[in-house]
Design an enzyme around this catalytic site. Structure first.
Site, mmCIF file in Angstrom:
data_model
loop_
_atom_site.group_PDB
_atom_site.id
_atom_site.type_symbol
_atom_site.label_atom_id
_atom_site.label_comp_id
_atom_site.label_asym_id
_atom_site.label_seq_id
_atom_site.Cartn_x
_atom_site.Cartn_y
_atom_site.Cartn_z
ATOM 1 N N GLU A 42 7.940 -2.214 2.084
ATOM 2 C CA GLU A 42 8.410 -2.582 3.419
ATOM 3 C C GLU A 42 9.364 -3.781 3.358
ATOM 4 O OE1 GLU A 42 4.221 -0.857 5.102
ATOM 5 O OE2 GLU A 42 4.573 -3.008 5.280
ATOM 6 N N GLU A 70 2.596 -6.637 12.325
ATOM 7 C CA GLU A 70 2.395 -5.968 11.050
ATOM 8 C C GLU A 70 3.450 -4.883 10.920
ATOM 9 O OE1 GLU A 70 0.634 -7.135 8.796
ATOM 10 O OE2 GLU A 70 0.619 -5.494 7.351
ATOM 11 N N ASP A 80 -3.818 -3.664 6.284
ATOM 12 C CA ASP A 80 -4.224 -4.166 7.606
ATOM 13 C C ASP A 80 -5.350 -5.186 7.461
ATOM 14 O OD1 ASP A 80 -2.425 -2.362 8.694
ATOM 15 O OD2 ASP A 80 -3.926 -0.777 8.756
HETATM 16 P P1 8BR Z 1 -0.261 -1.344 2.988
HETATM 17 O O1 8BR Z 1 -1.416 -0.591 3.561
HETATM 18 O O2 8BR Z 1 0.417 -2.222 3.979
HETATM 19 O O3 8BR Z 1 0.683 -0.518 2.178
HETATM 20 O O4 8BR Z 1 -0.913 -2.353 1.938
HETATM 21 C C1 8BR Z 1 -1.667 -1.909 0.904
HETATM 22 C C2 8BR Z 1 -2.151 -3.118 0.111
HETATM 23 O O5 8BR Z 1 -3.414 -2.774 -0.406
HETATM 24 C C3 8BR Z 1 -1.298 -3.466 -1.090
HETATM 25 O O6 8BR Z 1 -0.332 -4.406 -0.769
HETATM 26 C C4 8BR Z 1 -2.304 -4.040 -2.075
HETATM 27 O O7 8BR Z 1 -2.317 -5.443 -1.953
HETATM 28 C C5 8BR Z 1 -3.635 -3.508 -1.584
HETATM 29 N N1 8BR Z 1 -4.318 -2.626 -2.550
HETATM 30 C C6 8BR Z 1 -4.012 -1.390 -2.972
HETATM 31 BR BR1 8BR Z 1 -2.577 -0.361 -2.459
HETATM 32 N N2 8BR Z 1 -4.863 -0.906 -3.889
HETATM 33 C C7 8BR Z 1 -5.775 -1.883 -4.037
HETATM 34 C C8 8BR Z 1 -6.916 -2.017 -4.872
HETATM 35 N N3 8BR Z 1 -7.257 -1.047 -5.706
HETATM 36 N N4 8BR Z 1 -7.640 -3.170 -4.802
HETATM 37 C C9 8BR Z 1 -7.273 -4.154 -3.952
HETATM 38 N N5 8BR Z 1 -6.171 -4.097 -3.155
HETATM 39 C C10 8BR Z 1 -5.445 -2.983 -3.198
HETATM 40 C C1 GLC Z 2 -0.256 3.544 10.092
HETATM 41 C C2 GLC Z 2 -0.635 5.011 10.190
HETATM 42 C C3 GLC Z 2 -2.135 5.195 10.320
HETATM 43 C C4 GLC Z 2 -2.859 4.404 9.253
HETATM 44 C C5 GLC Z 2 -2.365 2.984 9.179
HETATM 45 C C6 GLC Z 2 -2.964 2.254 8.020
HETATM 46 O O1 GLC Z 2 -0.537 2.894 11.281
HETATM 47 O O2 GLC Z 2 0.022 5.600 11.288
HETATM 48 O O3 GLC Z 2 -2.456 6.559 10.242
HETATM 49 O O4 GLC Z 2 -4.238 4.401 9.505
HETATM 50 O O5 GLC Z 2 -0.973 2.950 9.048
HETATM 51 O O6 GLC Z 2 -2.345 1.029 7.852
#
Ligand code: 8BR
Ligand code: GLC
Length: 495
Positions: A313, A282, A471
Protein backbone atom coordinates in the site's frame (compact mmCIF):
# COMPACT_ATOMS: atom_id res chain seq x y z
CA UNK A 1 20.67 -3.53 21.00
CA UNK A 2 20.41 -7.32 20.96
CA UNK A 3 17.25 -9.28 20.18
CA UNK A 4 17.00 -10.26 23.87
CA UNK A 5 16.79 -6.56 24.81
CA UNK A 6 13.92 -6.12 22.39
CA UNK A 7 12.12 -9.00 24.11
CA UNK A 8 12.48 -7.13 27.41
CA UNK A 9 11.11 -3.98 25.80
CA UNK A 10 8.14 -6.02 24.56
CA UNK A 11 7.29 -7.21 28.07
CA UNK A 12 7.49 -3.69 29.49
CA UNK A 13 5.44 -2.19 26.67
CA UNK A 14 2.61 -4.72 26.90
CA UNK A 15 2.44 -4.39 30.65
CA UNK A 16 2.42 -0.56 30.48
CA UNK A 17 -0.16 -0.31 27.73
CA UNK A 18 -2.45 -2.79 29.49
CA UNK A 19 -2.41 -0.63 32.60
CA UNK A 20 -3.19 2.50 30.60
CA UNK A 21 -5.96 1.23 28.30
CA UNK A 22 -8.59 2.21 30.88
CA UNK A 23 -7.74 5.88 30.15
CA UNK A 24 -9.38 5.63 26.77
CA UNK A 25 -12.79 7.17 26.88
CA UNK A 26 -14.02 5.87 23.54
CA UNK A 27 -13.40 5.45 19.83
CA UNK A 28 -15.65 6.00 16.80
CA UNK A 29 -15.06 3.44 14.03
CA UNK A 30 -16.54 3.59 10.52
CA UNK A 31 -17.35 2.49 7.74
CA UNK A 32 -16.70 -0.98 6.37
CA UNK A 33 -17.94 -4.12 8.04
CA UNK A 34 -18.73 -7.17 5.96
CA UNK A 35 -18.81 -10.93 6.22
CA UNK A 36 -15.58 -12.66 5.17
CA UNK A 37 -16.03 -16.09 3.57
CA UNK A 38 -12.63 -17.61 4.34
CA UNK A 39 -11.02 -20.27 2.19
CA UNK A 40 -7.52 -21.63 2.73
CA UNK A 41 -6.66 -22.97 -0.71
CA UNK A 42 -4.67 -26.19 -1.16
CA UNK A 43 -2.40 -27.29 -4.01
CA UNK A 44 -4.84 -29.84 -5.45
CA UNK A 45 -7.73 -27.33 -5.37
CA UNK A 46 -5.63 -24.79 -7.23
CA UNK A 47 -4.66 -27.40 -9.80
CA UNK A 48 -8.32 -28.26 -10.31
CA UNK A 49 -9.28 -24.59 -10.84
CA UNK A 50 -6.40 -24.00 -13.28
CA UNK A 51 -7.64 -27.08 -15.18
CA UNK A 52 -11.19 -25.69 -15.37
CA UNK A 53 -10.05 -22.29 -16.72
CA UNK A 54 -7.30 -23.54 -19.04
CA UNK A 55 -3.67 -22.44 -19.24
CA UNK A 56 -3.94 -20.36 -22.43
CA UNK A 57 -6.75 -18.13 -21.21
CA UNK A 58 -4.98 -17.67 -17.90
CA UNK A 59 -1.68 -16.68 -19.49
CA UNK A 60 -3.34 -13.87 -21.46
CA UNK A 61 -5.39 -12.59 -18.53
CA UNK A 62 -2.37 -12.52 -16.19
CA UNK A 63 -0.65 -10.17 -18.64
CA UNK A 64 -3.78 -8.00 -18.86
CA UNK A 65 -3.80 -7.70 -15.01
CA UNK A 66 -7.54 -7.29 -14.40
CA UNK A 67 -8.45 -4.63 -11.84
CA UNK A 68 -12.02 -5.88 -11.55
CA UNK A 69 -13.35 -9.44 -11.38
CA UNK A 70 -15.88 -9.91 -14.17
CA UNK A 71 -15.53 -13.66 -14.67
CA UNK A 72 -13.69 -16.71 -13.27
CA UNK A 73 -10.69 -16.09 -15.58
CA UNK A 74 -10.15 -12.65 -13.98
CA UNK A 75 -10.40 -14.25 -10.56
CA UNK A 76 -7.88 -16.98 -11.35
CA UNK A 77 -5.48 -14.52 -13.01
CA UNK A 78 -5.42 -12.32 -9.87
CA UNK A 79 -5.09 -15.38 -7.64
CA UNK A 80 -2.08 -16.66 -9.59
CA UNK A 81 -0.47 -13.17 -9.49
CA UNK A 82 -1.02 -12.87 -5.71
CA UNK A 83 0.36 -16.38 -5.09
CA UNK A 84 3.30 -15.96 -7.47
CA UNK A 85 4.36 -12.71 -5.72
CA UNK A 86 3.20 -13.61 -2.19
CA UNK A 87 1.46 -10.23 -2.14
CA UNK A 88 -1.88 -9.27 -0.65
CA UNK A 89 -4.51 -7.75 -2.95
CA UNK A 90 -8.16 -6.77 -2.87
CA UNK A 91 -10.05 -6.75 -6.15
CA UNK A 92 -13.67 -5.60 -6.54
CA UNK A 93 -16.51 -7.47 -8.23
CA UNK A 94 -19.79 -5.81 -9.15
CA UNK A 95 -21.87 -8.92 -9.86
CA UNK A 96 -22.82 -11.96 -7.78
CA UNK A 97 -21.72 -14.37 -10.55
CA UNK A 98 -18.27 -14.97 -9.12
CA UNK A 99 -19.76 -15.67 -5.69
CA UNK A 100 -21.87 -18.42 -7.25
CA UNK A 101 -18.94 -19.81 -9.23
CA UNK A 102 -16.82 -19.93 -6.08
CA UNK A 103 -19.63 -21.63 -4.17
CA UNK A 104 -19.85 -24.25 -6.91
CA UNK A 105 -16.13 -24.77 -7.37
CA UNK A 106 -14.37 -23.97 -4.10
CA UNK A 107 -16.73 -23.55 -1.08
CA UNK A 108 -15.52 -21.58 1.96
CA UNK A 109 -14.17 -23.07 5.21
CA UNK A 110 -15.68 -20.56 7.64
CA UNK A 111 -17.32 -17.14 7.84
CA UNK A 112 -16.22 -14.37 10.17
CA UNK A 113 -16.27 -10.63 10.79
CA UNK A 114 -14.60 -8.84 7.91
CA UNK A 115 -13.96 -5.29 6.84
CA UNK A 116 -11.41 -3.06 8.47
CA UNK A 117 -13.94 -1.16 10.59
CA UNK A 118 -15.74 -4.33 11.70
CA UNK A 119 -12.52 -6.12 12.65
CA UNK A 120 -11.14 -3.09 14.49
CA UNK A 121 -14.41 -2.43 16.35
CA UNK A 122 -14.52 -5.97 17.71
CA UNK A 123 -10.85 -5.85 18.67
CA UNK A 124 -11.21 -2.55 20.56
CA UNK A 125 -14.11 -3.98 22.56
CA UNK A 126 -12.06 -7.07 23.34
CA UNK A 127 -9.21 -4.86 24.54
CA UNK A 128 -11.66 -3.33 27.04
CA UNK A 129 -12.32 0.08 25.45
CA UNK A 130 -15.38 1.48 27.24
CA UNK A 131 -17.20 3.07 24.31
CA UNK A 132 -16.72 1.68 20.86
CA UNK A 133 -19.15 3.42 18.55
CA UNK A 134 -19.16 1.53 15.30
CA UNK A 135 -21.00 2.75 12.24
CA UNK A 136 -21.81 0.62 9.17
CA UNK A 137 -23.88 2.30 6.43
CA UNK A 138 -25.23 -1.15 5.38
CA UNK A 139 -25.91 -2.84 8.73
CA UNK A 140 -27.90 -5.98 7.92
CA UNK A 141 -29.27 -8.57 10.36
CA UNK A 142 -26.64 -11.09 9.25
CA UNK A 143 -23.82 -8.54 9.61
CA UNK A 144 -24.94 -7.59 13.13
CA UNK A 145 -24.45 -11.21 14.23
CA UNK A 146 -20.70 -10.90 13.70
CA UNK A 147 -20.25 -8.11 16.26
CA UNK A 148 -19.11 -9.20 19.73
CA UNK A 149 -21.75 -9.20 22.45
CA UNK A 150 -20.80 -6.37 24.75
CA UNK A 151 -22.55 -3.34 26.22
CA UNK A 152 -19.41 -1.35 25.30
CA UNK A 153 -20.17 -1.71 21.59
CA UNK A 154 -22.80 0.59 20.13
CA UNK A 155 -24.13 1.71 16.78
CA UNK A 156 -25.87 5.07 16.18
CA UNK A 157 -29.50 5.01 15.02
CA UNK A 158 -32.02 7.79 14.54
CA UNK A 159 -35.25 7.23 16.47
CA UNK A 160 -37.97 9.90 16.67
CA UNK A 161 -35.52 12.33 15.13
CA UNK A 162 -32.87 11.76 17.83
CA UNK A 163 -29.53 9.98 17.64
CA UNK A 164 -29.35 7.10 20.09
CA UNK A 165 -26.80 4.33 20.55
CA UNK A 166 -27.71 0.65 20.49
CA UNK A 167 -25.85 -2.63 20.08
CA UNK A 168 -25.64 -3.49 16.33
CA UNK A 169 -27.94 -6.47 16.98
CA UNK A 170 -30.64 -3.98 17.96
CA UNK A 171 -29.78 -1.42 15.33
CA UNK A 172 -29.80 -3.29 12.01
CA UNK A 173 -32.02 -2.56 9.03
CA UNK A 174 -34.13 -5.69 8.39
CA UNK A 175 -34.38 -4.83 4.66
CA UNK A 176 -30.61 -4.59 4.19
CA UNK A 177 -28.72 -7.39 2.39
CA UNK A 178 -25.30 -8.52 3.67
CA UNK A 179 -22.02 -7.76 1.91
CA UNK A 180 -19.96 -10.95 1.59
CA UNK A 181 -16.31 -10.93 0.53
CA UNK A 182 -14.24 -13.97 -0.38
CA UNK A 183 -10.82 -14.33 1.23
CA UNK A 184 -8.53 -16.83 -0.44
CA UNK A 185 -5.62 -17.50 1.92
CA UNK A 186 -2.51 -19.29 0.60
CA UNK A 187 0.56 -20.65 2.37
CA UNK A 188 4.25 -20.08 1.84
CA UNK A 189 5.90 -23.02 0.05
CA UNK A 190 2.86 -24.08 -2.01
CA UNK A 191 3.99 -25.20 -5.46
CA UNK A 192 2.04 -24.96 -8.70
CA UNK A 193 2.46 -24.96 -12.48
CA UNK A 194 0.75 -22.34 -14.55
CA UNK A 195 1.17 -21.09 -18.11
CA UNK A 196 4.20 -23.36 -18.60
CA UNK A 197 6.02 -22.10 -15.51
CA UNK A 198 6.70 -23.54 -12.07
CA UNK A 199 5.98 -21.32 -9.02
CA UNK A 200 6.52 -21.54 -5.29
CA UNK A 201 4.54 -19.16 -3.04
CA UNK A 202 7.13 -16.92 -1.30
CA UNK A 203 5.00 -15.99 1.76
CA UNK A 204 1.67 -16.56 3.46
CA UNK A 205 -0.88 -14.05 2.20
CA UNK A 206 -4.32 -13.69 0.66
CA UNK A 207 -6.43 -12.42 -2.20
CA UNK A 208 -9.69 -10.66 -1.35
CA UNK A 209 -12.61 -10.59 -3.75
CA UNK A 210 -14.58 -7.62 -2.52
CA UNK A 211 -18.26 -7.60 -3.43
CA UNK A 212 -19.49 -4.16 -4.43
CA UNK A 213 -23.29 -4.32 -4.80
CA UNK A 214 -24.81 -1.13 -6.23
CA UNK A 215 -26.39 -0.12 -2.90
CA UNK A 216 -22.99 0.32 -1.28
CA UNK A 217 -22.38 3.93 -0.15
CA UNK A 218 -19.82 5.48 2.16
CA UNK A 219 -22.30 7.85 3.67
CA UNK A 220 -24.77 8.57 6.48
CA UNK A 221 -28.27 10.02 6.66
CA UNK A 222 -28.59 13.84 6.99
CA UNK A 223 -30.12 13.39 10.50
CA UNK A 224 -27.23 11.28 11.68
CA UNK A 225 -24.74 13.69 10.17
CA UNK A 226 -26.43 16.63 11.92
CA UNK A 227 -26.36 14.93 15.32
CA UNK A 228 -22.89 13.37 15.04
CA UNK A 229 -21.42 16.00 17.40
CA UNK A 230 -23.48 14.34 20.21
CA UNK A 231 -20.98 11.47 20.33
CA UNK A 232 -17.93 13.75 20.42
CA UNK A 233 -17.85 13.92 24.22
CA UNK A 234 -17.56 10.15 24.54
CA UNK A 235 -14.64 9.62 22.17
CA UNK A 236 -10.92 10.47 22.12
CA UNK A 237 -10.47 9.58 18.51
CA UNK A 238 -11.80 7.92 15.38
CA UNK A 239 -10.64 5.19 13.05
CA UNK A 240 -11.98 5.49 9.52
CA UNK A 241 -11.69 2.96 6.72
CA UNK A 242 -13.60 1.65 3.73
CA UNK A 243 -13.18 4.61 1.36
CA UNK A 244 -12.03 2.15 -1.31
CA UNK A 245 -15.72 1.43 -1.84
CA UNK A 246 -16.31 4.89 -3.35
CA UNK A 247 -17.01 4.69 -7.11
CA UNK A 248 -16.08 7.27 -9.72
CA UNK A 249 -19.67 7.56 -10.94
CA UNK A 250 -23.07 6.42 -9.73
CA UNK A 251 -26.26 5.64 -11.62
CA UNK A 252 -28.02 8.64 -10.04
CA UNK A 253 -25.49 11.08 -11.51
CA UNK A 254 -23.48 11.65 -8.33
CA UNK A 255 -19.72 11.15 -8.53
CA UNK A 256 -16.87 10.32 -6.18
CA UNK A 257 -16.46 14.04 -5.53
CA UNK A 258 -19.83 14.12 -3.73
CA UNK A 259 -18.83 11.23 -1.48
CA UNK A 260 -15.36 12.60 -0.84
CA UNK A 261 -16.92 15.88 0.21
CA UNK A 262 -19.32 14.11 2.59
CA UNK A 263 -16.49 12.01 4.02
CA UNK A 264 -14.55 15.19 4.79
CA UNK A 265 -17.61 16.80 6.38
CA UNK A 266 -18.00 13.80 8.69
CA UNK A 267 -14.39 14.22 9.83
CA UNK A 268 -14.97 17.93 10.42
CA UNK A 269 -18.07 17.13 12.48
CA UNK A 270 -16.15 14.62 14.58
CA UNK A 271 -13.42 17.12 15.29
CA UNK A 272 -15.75 20.00 16.02
CA UNK A 273 -13.89 22.62 18.01
CA UNK A 274 -11.09 20.16 18.80
CA UNK A 275 -8.59 20.17 15.92
CA UNK A 276 -6.46 17.79 18.00
CA UNK A 277 -9.04 14.99 17.84
CA UNK A 278 -7.04 11.93 16.72
CA UNK A 279 -8.26 10.65 13.37
CA UNK A 280 -6.65 7.52 11.94
CA UNK A 281 -7.30 6.30 8.41
CA UNK A 282 -6.44 2.72 7.55
CA UNK A 283 -5.38 2.53 3.93
CA UNK A 284 -5.91 -0.56 1.81
CA UNK A 285 -5.46 -1.99 -1.64
CA UNK A 286 -7.38 0.35 -3.99
CA UNK A 287 -7.40 -0.72 -7.64
CA UNK A 288 -8.92 2.52 -8.97
CA UNK A 289 -6.17 5.15 -9.09
CA UNK A 290 -8.58 8.12 -9.23
CA UNK A 291 -10.17 6.99 -5.95
CA UNK A 292 -6.79 6.11 -4.43
CA UNK A 293 -5.49 9.58 -5.18
CA UNK A 294 -8.68 11.33 -4.04
CA UNK A 295 -8.58 9.46 -0.73
CA UNK A 296 -5.02 10.59 -0.11
CA UNK A 297 -5.12 14.16 -1.35
CA UNK A 298 -8.71 15.14 -0.57
CA UNK A 299 -9.67 13.12 2.51
CA UNK A 300 -6.42 12.26 4.30
CA UNK A 301 -4.45 15.43 3.57
CA UNK A 302 -5.14 18.21 6.10
CA UNK A 303 -8.05 16.37 7.74
CA UNK A 304 -6.49 13.26 9.23
CA UNK A 305 -3.71 12.92 11.83
CA UNK A 306 -2.56 9.32 11.36
CA UNK A 307 -2.30 6.86 8.45
CA UNK A 308 -1.71 3.09 8.62
CA UNK A 309 -0.62 0.95 5.70
CA UNK A 310 1.30 -2.16 4.63
CA UNK A 311 4.27 -2.16 2.28
CA UNK A 312 2.37 -2.80 -0.96
CA UNK A 313 0.00 0.00 0.00
CA UNK A 314 2.96 2.35 0.58
CA UNK A 315 4.11 1.70 -2.98
CA UNK A 316 0.56 2.22 -4.31
CA UNK A 317 0.19 5.48 -2.40
CA UNK A 318 3.57 6.81 -3.53
CA UNK A 319 2.74 5.88 -7.07
CA UNK A 320 -0.38 8.04 -7.34
CA UNK A 321 1.35 10.90 -5.54
CA UNK A 322 3.95 11.01 -8.33
CA UNK A 323 6.86 9.17 -6.62
CA UNK A 324 7.00 6.31 -9.12
CA UNK A 325 10.69 5.55 -8.64
CA UNK A 326 10.43 5.37 -4.87
CA UNK A 327 7.29 3.26 -5.22
CA UNK A 328 9.17 0.87 -7.47
CA UNK A 329 12.09 0.51 -5.08
CA UNK A 330 9.76 -0.13 -2.10
CA UNK A 331 8.48 -3.17 -3.94
CA UNK A 332 11.58 -4.32 -5.78
CA UNK A 333 14.73 -3.39 -3.94
CA UNK A 334 14.85 -6.59 -1.92
CA UNK A 335 17.00 -6.22 1.15
CA UNK A 336 17.31 -2.45 0.82
CA UNK A 337 13.59 -1.91 0.60
CA UNK A 338 13.57 -0.88 4.26
CA UNK A 339 15.45 2.28 3.30
CA UNK A 340 12.91 3.06 0.59
CA UNK A 341 10.09 2.37 3.02
CA UNK A 342 11.56 4.85 5.46
CA UNK A 343 11.93 7.44 2.72
CA UNK A 344 8.42 6.69 1.52
CA UNK A 345 7.04 7.14 5.03
CA UNK A 346 8.71 10.54 5.28
CA UNK A 347 7.29 11.57 1.89
CA UNK A 348 3.78 10.55 2.97
CA UNK A 349 4.12 12.37 6.30
CA UNK A 350 5.16 15.61 4.59
CA UNK A 351 3.05 15.48 1.48
CA UNK A 352 -0.16 14.59 3.31
CA UNK A 353 0.54 16.90 6.29
CA UNK A 354 0.14 14.06 8.79
CA UNK A 355 1.36 13.73 12.35
CA UNK A 356 1.99 10.03 12.12
CA UNK A 357 2.58 7.40 9.40
CA UNK A 358 2.65 3.80 10.57
CA UNK A 359 3.90 1.17 8.13
CA UNK A 360 3.57 -2.48 9.08
CA UNK A 361 5.65 -5.02 7.29
CA UNK A 362 6.51 -8.66 7.85
CA UNK A 363 9.35 -8.33 10.37
CA UNK A 364 9.32 -4.67 11.40
CA UNK A 365 7.11 -1.63 11.83
CA UNK A 366 8.24 1.86 10.85
CA UNK A 367 6.54 4.89 12.26
CA UNK A 368 7.45 8.45 11.40
CA UNK A 369 6.02 11.15 13.60
CA UNK A 370 5.95 14.90 13.05
CA UNK A 371 7.48 17.20 15.64
CA UNK A 372 4.08 18.52 16.70
CA UNK A 373 2.79 15.11 17.81
CA UNK A 374 2.08 15.31 21.55
CA UNK A 375 3.80 12.00 22.43
CA UNK A 376 7.50 11.18 22.56
CA UNK A 377 9.45 8.27 21.09
CA UNK A 378 9.12 5.98 24.14
CA UNK A 379 5.34 6.11 24.03
CA UNK A 380 5.29 5.67 20.26
CA UNK A 381 7.58 2.65 20.54
CA UNK A 382 5.49 1.04 23.24
CA UNK A 383 2.41 1.42 21.06
CA UNK A 384 4.18 -0.38 18.18
CA UNK A 385 5.40 -3.20 20.43
CA UNK A 386 1.93 -3.66 21.90
CA UNK A 387 0.54 -3.80 18.35
CA UNK A 388 3.09 -6.40 17.31
CA UNK A 389 2.23 -8.62 20.28
CA UNK A 390 -1.44 -8.36 19.25
CA UNK A 391 -0.57 -9.25 15.65
CA UNK A 392 1.36 -12.33 16.74
CA UNK A 393 -1.59 -13.33 18.94
CA UNK A 394 -4.00 -13.00 16.07
CA UNK A 395 -1.71 -14.87 13.65
CA UNK A 396 -1.37 -17.74 16.15
CA UNK A 397 -4.97 -18.01 17.31
CA UNK A 398 -6.84 -16.70 14.26
CA UNK A 399 -8.66 -14.15 16.43
CA UNK A 400 -8.26 -12.45 19.80
CA UNK A 401 -11.03 -13.29 22.24
CA UNK A 402 -9.60 -11.76 25.41
CA UNK A 403 -6.84 -9.28 26.25
CA UNK A 404 -5.13 -12.03 28.28
CA UNK A 405 -4.56 -13.89 24.98
CA UNK A 406 -1.76 -11.40 24.35
CA UNK A 407 0.57 -13.62 26.39
CA UNK A 408 0.43 -16.02 23.39
CA UNK A 409 1.75 -13.27 21.09
CA UNK A 410 4.37 -12.22 23.62
CA UNK A 411 5.69 -15.78 23.56
CA UNK A 412 6.39 -15.57 19.81
CA UNK A 413 10.05 -14.66 19.26
CA UNK A 414 11.18 -11.44 17.57
CA UNK A 415 11.76 -12.19 13.88
CA UNK A 416 15.52 -12.42 13.11
CA UNK A 417 15.09 -11.19 9.57
CA UNK A 418 13.17 -8.12 10.73
CA UNK A 419 15.94 -7.43 13.23
CA UNK A 420 18.52 -7.70 10.41
CA UNK A 421 16.47 -5.27 8.29
CA UNK A 422 16.58 -2.79 11.16
CA UNK A 423 20.37 -2.98 11.20
CA UNK A 424 20.39 -2.21 7.45
CA UNK A 425 18.39 0.95 8.03
CA UNK A 426 20.52 1.90 11.01
CA UNK A 427 23.69 1.64 8.88
CA UNK A 428 22.12 3.79 6.19
CA UNK A 429 21.01 6.51 8.61
CA UNK A 430 24.32 6.57 10.49
CA UNK A 431 26.25 6.68 7.19
CA UNK A 432 24.18 9.64 6.03
CA UNK A 433 24.71 11.42 9.37
CA UNK A 434 20.95 11.43 10.02
CA UNK A 435 21.38 9.89 13.46
CA UNK A 436 23.80 7.93 15.64
CA UNK A 437 23.45 4.24 16.46
CA UNK A 438 22.31 5.16 19.99
CA UNK A 439 19.65 7.53 18.67
CA UNK A 440 18.41 4.90 16.28
CA UNK A 441 17.30 2.61 19.10
CA UNK A 442 15.63 5.39 21.06
CA UNK A 443 13.95 7.36 18.29
CA UNK A 444 15.83 9.00 15.48
CA UNK A 445 15.13 12.69 15.04
CA UNK A 446 15.98 14.08 11.61
CA UNK A 447 17.28 17.56 10.86
CA UNK A 448 13.80 18.83 10.08
CA UNK A 449 12.40 17.45 13.31
CA UNK A 450 10.39 14.37 12.41
CA UNK A 451 11.05 11.33 14.53
CA UNK A 452 11.57 7.77 13.30
CA UNK A 453 10.50 4.93 15.56
CA UNK A 454 11.15 1.43 14.37
CA UNK A 455 10.69 -1.95 16.02
CA UNK A 456 11.37 -5.54 14.97
CA UNK A 457 8.07 -7.45 15.04
CA UNK A 458 7.09 -10.91 16.16
CA UNK A 459 6.27 -13.21 13.25
CA UNK A 460 4.33 -16.46 13.57
CA UNK A 461 5.72 -19.33 11.50
CA UNK A 462 2.43 -20.92 10.43
CA UNK A 463 -0.27 -18.27 10.81
CA UNK A 464 -3.89 -19.48 11.03
CA UNK A 465 -4.78 -16.64 8.62
CA UNK A 466 -3.25 -13.34 7.54
CA UNK A 467 -6.39 -11.34 6.76
CA UNK A 468 -7.12 -8.68 9.35
CA UNK A 469 -3.70 -8.75 11.01
CA UNK A 470 -2.93 -5.29 9.61
CA UNK A 471 -6.14 -4.02 11.22
CA UNK A 472 -5.11 -5.47 14.59
CA UNK A 473 -1.72 -3.76 14.28
CA UNK A 474 -3.10 -0.35 13.38
CA UNK A 475 -6.01 -0.35 15.82
CA UNK A 476 -3.76 -1.70 18.60
CA UNK A 477 -1.11 0.97 18.13
CA UNK A 478 -3.68 3.75 17.74
CA UNK A 479 -5.58 2.86 20.91
CA UNK A 480 -2.31 2.49 22.86
CA UNK A 481 -1.43 6.05 21.85
CA UNK A 482 -4.89 7.31 22.81
CA UNK A 483 -4.37 5.72 26.23
CA UNK A 484 -1.14 7.67 26.65
CA UNK A 485 -2.41 10.99 25.32
CA UNK A 486 -2.67 13.89 27.75
CA UNK A 487 -6.37 14.54 28.36
CA UNK A 488 -6.93 18.18 27.54
CA UNK A 489 -10.41 19.30 26.62
CA UNK A 490 -9.44 21.90 24.07
CA UNK A 491 -13.10 22.79 23.47
CA UNK A 492 -13.46 23.82 27.12
CA UNK A 493 -10.23 25.84 27.11
CA UNK A 494 -11.07 27.75 23.95
CA UNK A 495 -14.71 28.38 24.85
P1 8BR B 1 -2.52 -5.97 5.91
O1 8BR B 1 -3.66 -6.79 6.40
O2 8BR B 1 -2.76 -4.50 6.04
O3 8BR B 1 -1.97 -6.37 4.58
O4 8BR B 1 -1.33 -6.26 6.94
C1 8BR B 1 -0.87 -7.52 7.14
C2 8BR B 1 0.23 -7.46 8.19
O5 8BR B 1 0.17 -8.67 8.90
C3 8BR B 1 1.64 -7.39 7.62
O6 8BR B 1 2.06 -6.08 7.49
C4 8BR B 1 2.47 -8.12 8.66
O7 8BR B 1 3.02 -7.19 9.56
C5 8BR B 1 1.45 -8.96 9.41
N1 8BR B 1 1.67 -10.41 9.30
C6 8BR B 1 1.53 -11.24 8.25
BR1 8BR B 1 0.99 -10.79 6.54
N2 8BR B 1 1.85 -12.51 8.51
C7 8BR B 1 2.19 -12.50 9.81
C8 8BR B 1 2.65 -13.51 10.70
N3 8BR B 1 2.81 -14.75 10.27
N4 8BR B 1 2.94 -13.17 11.98
C9 8BR B 1 2.78 -11.89 12.40
N5 8BR B 1 2.38 -10.87 11.59
C10 8BR B 1 2.08 -11.18 10.33
C1 GLC C 1 -10.79 -5.27 3.59
C2 GLC C 1 -11.66 -6.35 2.98
C3 GLC C 1 -12.26 -7.26 4.05
C4 GLC C 1 -11.18 -7.74 4.99
C5 GLC C 1 -10.32 -6.61 5.48
C6 GLC C 1 -9.16 -7.10 6.29
O1 GLC C 1 -11.57 -4.39 4.34
O2 GLC C 1 -12.69 -5.76 2.22
O3 GLC C 1 -12.92 -8.34 3.44
O4 GLC C 1 -11.76 -8.39 6.09
O5 GLC C 1 -9.83 -5.86 4.41
O6 GLC C 1 -8.28 -6.07 6.55
Amino acid sequence: MEIADWETRYLEAVSNVREQLGNVQGVFVAYNSNVDAMKHIREEELKKLIGIIGQDKLRERIVEYPREIKDPVDFMARLIIAMRDGKAAEVPTYTTDIHEWLMDNLVFDSARMGGQAGIMSNLLVTLGVKNVITYVPWLSREQAEYFVDSPNLKHPVIENGKLILKHPKEAYDPQQKPKINWIIEFSKGMKFRCAGEEFEVPRDNRLIISSRPNWLRIDMSPEMYEQLPDIRESIDGAILAGYQMIKEEYEDGTTYRDYVQRAVSVIERLKGCNPQMRIHVEFTSIQNKVIRKALLTDIVKKHVTSLGLDTVEVANALNVLGYEELAYSVINKGENSIVSLYEGAVRLLKELELQRVHIHSLGFYICVVSKDHPLGADDQRQALLFASALAATQATLGSIKDLDDISVGLGVPVYDQGYDDLIELEKYLVRRGICTAEDFEDGCISADGHNLIIVPSKVVKDPVATVGIGDAISAGAFVALLAKMPKINICKITE
